[in-house]
Design an enzyme around this catalytic site. Sequence first.
Site, short mmCIF file in Angstrom:
data_model
loop_
_atom_site.label_atom_id
_atom_site.label_comp_id
_atom_site.label_asym_id
_atom_site.label_seq_id
_atom_site.Cartn_x
_atom_site.Cartn_y
_atom_site.Cartn_z
N SER A 106 22.31 59.96 -67.49
CA SER A 106 22.55 59.69 -65.91
C SER A 106 22.08 58.42 -65.36
O SER A 106 22.33 57.60 -65.96
CB SER A 106 21.54 60.96 -65.51
OG SER A 106 21.27 60.81 -64.17
N ASP A 247 24.75 56.75 -58.72
CA ASP A 247 23.81 56.88 -60.46
C ASP A 247 24.55 56.39 -61.96
O ASP A 247 26.24 56.37 -61.49
CB ASP A 247 23.11 57.72 -60.66
CG ASP A 247 23.36 59.60 -61.14
OD1 ASP A 247 25.10 59.76 -60.89
OD2 ASP A 247 22.66 60.25 -61.62
N ASP A 249 26.31 58.39 -64.48
CA ASP A 249 26.93 59.47 -64.43
C ASP A 249 28.13 59.82 -63.62
O ASP A 249 28.22 60.55 -63.46
CB ASP A 249 26.78 60.28 -65.06
CG ASP A 249 25.72 61.32 -64.78
OD1 ASP A 249 24.86 61.27 -63.80
OD2 ASP A 249 25.79 62.16 -64.85
N ASP A 251 26.70 61.91 -60.25
CA ASP A 251 26.78 63.08 -60.17
C ASP A 251 25.54 63.32 -59.09
O ASP A 251 26.00 64.57 -58.25
CB ASP A 251 26.29 63.59 -61.13
CG ASP A 251 25.42 64.15 -62.01
OD1 ASP A 251 24.50 62.96 -61.18
OD2 ASP A 251 24.67 65.33 -62.81
#
Length: 454
Positions: A106, A247, A249, A251
Amino acid sequence: MSERKLFGTDGIRGKANAYPMTAEVATALGRAVTHYFQATNPNNAKPIIIVGKDTRLSCYMLEMAFASGVCSQGGEVILTGPLPTPGVAFVTHSMRADAGVMISASHNHFEDNGIKIFDGKGNKLPDSVELELERLVLNPELMPAKFGGLLGNAERLKEVYGRYIVQVKSALGHDYDLDGMRIVLDCANGAGYKVTPMIFQELGAEVFSIGISPNGENINKNVGSLHPEAARAEVLKYRADIGICIDGDGDRVSVIDQEGTMIDGDKLIGLFAKLLLARGELKAGDTVVGTVMSNLGLELYIKSLGLNFYRTKVGDRYIIEYMRANNCILGGEPSGHIIFSRHSTTGDGSLGGLKVIEAMKYFNKSLKELVEEVELFPQFIKNVMVKNKPPLETVKAIEEATKEAERKLDGRGRVLLRYSGTEPLLRVMVEGDNAELVEAECNRLVAVVKKEIG
């Protein structure tokens, strides 16, 4: 519930190539996921597992290791390459796969990595299933080995991101497009570096992108939703209508208005509640879902709209679980994980950005004007590195300091101390209607925590 040994609040995460984020654990987890879905569906000897990733250097190692585990247990792997977490969840459901896996840490530094797992409908696995996977990983003898024609196979699916792009674009109200808009996008040199600009360009916007040149080591480095300074400068430079930062990833989202002001995630949730209510997607008495970290001002605003507000534990998985169980359509965290359950099973930064624009067009107001009515309480959150994580109620000095802070706030604020589920941190949060008192109490609590367990 048994104590977790591998999984945290958002999958397994840690320093890449150090336990538990090793190739060996990834291979064992690939076996475990395959075995679990074979066991829960005896008629499916060869489960299909979608595997996506972000742009970290270590993703190559973990992707191949996990895929090897799936193949060794007789599953079929479909590799998507870099794709945002919500894209992996959507493709898993769209392709009727048995499970989906995202390899990403992340917003963390590139040296970290992680693995999170979705079921066939794109939902994160419940605690009970994660604990069963842990049991299998730590006791590999429970998984009978496969040989000969029972082994699995793998393939790389090209252009799979097109499915995700179409899905996100369809979430924008059909009476709107982005023609004439100037938008700054910061893709964090992460999983959305390719697909996110395409989404906004195909809808007609003039897009100025940064964070779209990943090299394996620069994911989240001075870019992305946790580092919006560069995007803010671009918004002012190009006189953009909005800045949207995702960010590593993809999400979560951070948003910047045309004057360069960062918009708090809780303010966005308030704005979305107002939009969905005005469009008839929410009705009086419906529930919006937040977490224990959500600002008290957001809760009061949601209630002023005639809606209810429910707090879960921290983590978008817990928000989503509550939303699914109670037919809620909107939930989110201050960090920018915002879930529109009619469009996605996870937080989605690109989708969140599109919905902000939809609100601007629907109400025909600037973003600055729209969020002004969501008045948040002064809130201070500080992270303290800790050596260990004893139950806080067993640390007398911390418990007494917390009670003292609550006494001083006198019912006009909240105190929350919680351990991070992914890092060696204790988060100290204090909020209330008196900013000076809130800051002082937060600093006092931090000092006590550092002395006792820091």
